[in-house]
Write an enzyme that holds these catalytic residues in place. Sequence first.
Site, PDB file in Angstrom:
ATOM      1  N   PRO A   2       0.780  -1.241   0.000  1.00  0.00           N
ATOM      2  CA  PRO A   2       0.000   0.000   0.000  1.00  0.00           C
ATOM      3  C   PRO A   2       0.813   1.293   0.000  1.00  0.00           C
ATOM      4  CG  PRO A   2      -0.331  -1.191   2.064  1.00  0.00           C
ATOM      5  CD  PRO A   2       0.714  -1.921   1.284  1.00  0.00           C
ATOM      6  N   GLU A   3       0.734   2.115   0.997  1.00  0.00           N
ATOM      7  CA  GLU A   3       1.189   3.501   0.965  1.00  0.00           C
ATOM      8  C   GLU A   3       0.272   4.203  -0.035  1.00  0.00           C
ATOM      9  OE1 GLU A   3       3.873   4.801   2.808  1.00  0.00           O
ATOM     10  OE2 GLU A   3       5.340   3.232   3.059  1.00  0.00           O
ATOM     11  N   ARG A 121     -12.953  10.782   8.713  1.00  0.00           N
ATOM     12  CA  ARG A 121     -11.926  10.432   9.683  1.00  0.00           C
ATOM     13  C   ARG A 121     -10.532  10.382   9.057  1.00  0.00           C
ATOM     14  NH1 ARG A 121     -14.113   4.676   9.366  1.00  0.00           N
ATOM     15  NH2 ARG A 121     -12.367   3.638   8.355  1.00  0.00           N
ATOM     16  N   ASN A 162       4.787   3.358   6.384  1.00  0.00           N
ATOM     17  CA  ASN A 162       5.977   3.117   7.186  1.00  0.00           C
ATOM     18  C   ASN A 162       7.279   3.461   6.470  1.00  0.00           C
ATOM     19  OD1 ASN A 162       7.156   2.298   9.609  1.00  0.00           O
ATOM     20  ND2 ASN A 162       7.668   0.302   8.739  1.00  0.00           N
ATOM     21  N   ARG A 252       5.739  -0.364  14.366  1.00  0.00           N
ATOM     22  CA  ARG A 252       6.453  -0.626  13.110  1.00  0.00           C
ATOM     23  C   ARG A 252       7.868  -0.090  13.248  1.00  0.00           C
ATOM     24  NH1 ARG A 252       2.813  -0.731   9.052  1.00  0.00           N
ATOM     25  NH2 ARG A 252       4.405  -1.953   8.021  1.00  0.00           N
TER      26      ARG A 252
END
Length: 264
Positions: A2-3, A121, A162, A252
């Site tokens: 992802p990212e 959100r 991350n 992480r």
Amino acid sequence: MPEGHTIHRFARDQTKLIAQQKLHITSPQGRFADEAKLIDRRKLNRIEAAGKHLFYHFAGGRILHVHLGLFGKFRVHENPPPPPRGAVRVRMTGKEKTIDLNGPNTCEVIDRAEYQDILDRLGPDPLRKDADPDRAWKRIHASKQPIGLLLMDQSIIAGIGNIYRSEILHLLRIHPRTPGNEITKPQFNKLWKLAKELLTLGVKHNRIITIDLKTLKKSIETTPRRKLFRIFKKPNCPSCGGEIERFKMASRKVFACPACQPSS
DNA sequence: TTGATTGTTACCGG
DNA sequence: TCCGGTAACAATCA
């Protein structure tokens, strides 16, 4: 996988690919089949990305919501497609290509209210035109939490994961443990600009790239993934050669150079 | 076979 | 309330 850039990339590519697309729903575990009946597969109006979330807007206000999580993957096949590999949650078949989705964190049909809840959100996404960086600045400026934690919080800024967190903070020479309220406005402005540039580059090449491309001899495609990062999983700092420290933050691993990114 | 992993959420204890 | 830690879930590869 992802990212945030990945999902924007898929939104962009699929939008091109999916013209006159039909959706064929495969659900080996029987988990998705009932929900899939809720959407009119012939009327896909648009595909939208927000942070790491992907939305397929169908006629009637029904929305297919996908979040890839850590393992989610889209596979694109030429038609006729091979048999589904593993647990294919959704198969989208167009005239020339077929797209399979495996392993998503989320794959569900939602209505407009639920869609709005998700958008509400999420913090501003640097890849979106409607992003208001000031919302992120206010949250960071008011927080005693370390910036390395805040960058992973999707309600503060959406799309960074991350790898980008370690890479961005190293490029800005900010230590991940620096409290949010010690980040200056000029630092934040640079952070936002850099996030936007790096994510945009990621969308373009479908890779996470934080090195200076001018130093690259080979093509991006033939370069191993890790050689496109600066410090993520690296033993030594690309700037000073010193040892990179690694520790967990937000469960992480984060990477930082104690010399180039001094703790306050 | 084991461990690690570009992520998120729920839950629990201090 | 706020915080950190832990577990659960997904799939693949070295």
